[in-house]
Scaffold this motif. Sequence first.
Motif: not given
Length: 481
Positions: A280-305
């Motif tokens: 999920l953290l890798v997904m967050a990183f890929d999303a942030q590289l594509q400029g998808k800030d909200e989804f990246a933050r959401q992936c980080v939240h679910q990963a740490l959860l």
Amino acid sequence: MPVDYSKWDALELSDDSDIEVHPNVDKRSFIRAKQNQIHLERQQRKLQIETLKYERQVNDGLMKRISALLTALKAHAAEAETRNPGEVAFQAVMESVGTPEDDKPPARPEGVHAQEEQPPSYTKMMATLLDQVNKGLDEKKPENRYNAMVDEIGEHLKKVQDLQQQLLTKLAELEKEESRKITSESIHTGFDSSYINKSTPSTSGAKKEDDKVELLNPNFSLTKPDESKPSKAGDDDDGEIEASPDARKFANIKATDYRESNIFIGLHPHILTEKETDGLLVMAFDAQLQGKDEFARQCVHQALLLQYCRALGKDGVALFFKRITTKGHQAQDVFYKDVQDTYYRIKNRAAEINAQREAEAASGAGVEQIQLHAVEPGTEIKIRIPAEKSEDEAEKRGREIFEGFTPEMRKALESGSLDKVNEVLGKMSVDDAEEVVGLLSEAGILSVEENIIDATTEEGQKHLKDLEKEAAQELYADDPE
């Protein structure tokens, strides 16, 4: 005392340095394909083992009911001499019926006979068996139908017992093969213990226990956050980190919808692993590289959860959601701060990578490509298209691979020009280009041949002098003295 080294025979090492491949086959792609083959074979073997174990469980239940029916039939054999044999047999069948709770076969493990329907109840299995017995008796027309029925059912019981023995033999072979090599799954904690130092009651003006802040993760350390993370021997996965399909669904749940997250984890507890958190953290990183800030933050939240639920222990899931949904709980600040800090680290790193990519694109440098070139001097790579209609199996396979390429690649190959093939490869990503090069080698389309120079012509003599000049320059470069 002699040293016994036999215990190391089962240790499978992966040393890439001793692997030799064809010059036109990319070594990294070959090694990755070999690793994938090993993992695939291991997964298939595990599934076969689970399937055989499940089939033996079902057969054990069926044998138990057949044996009970035979016992009942033999107990009423004397009555069959004086009463209607059909009525006596029906009575024996009713006596051998088990409880409704035991009528269903055990639940199938995940992936076992996934394409088939659930097995019928034991009652239906027994009904089918009795139908087969009665049809056989109708054809044979024995003098004593009751005794013939007992013998026929005994034959069916023997068939099931023979099948069980065959399954047991096959299962033993697979388990022996599975245990032949040591993997990370064979690693277990040998000795582990925990203790609590109980502090003695203090009579001094110490701070009250009520003033202690209750953390969401009691093992979390602000000075050494990495110590709170659970360690593990490894997932036995040499490939790239990637979230599973269920973990990807979990990442799409809104960060504020804790009720939905709790329900999803209850239905899919297998996502509570370190591998899924990393995925999920890798997904967050890929999303942030594509400029998808909200989804990246959401992936980080679910990963740490997921990470916090694991770190809180056996009842970590219930404990986490209880604390995170309690209004004003101090644990919320710890968790939200961790999410915020992790997201900003990913955001800053993604910004650096995007800036670097833009700079490389502007300068036209730094773009990795796969290109085909002859390694040895005096040789060249030839292109040979497999024949369209051939009886040779290798040629058929090569033609099948050739026709599976894109029209652009087929056109470049048919031209016979290596430059045009390299031009098509240059437009692909590195992974796609490596796969195409591997297929070209498998199809026998590329071959390395010596470049014959006709020194009797002016052009050939010039080419020969150029080669000699290049060889002299290389020799001088190797030994400048």
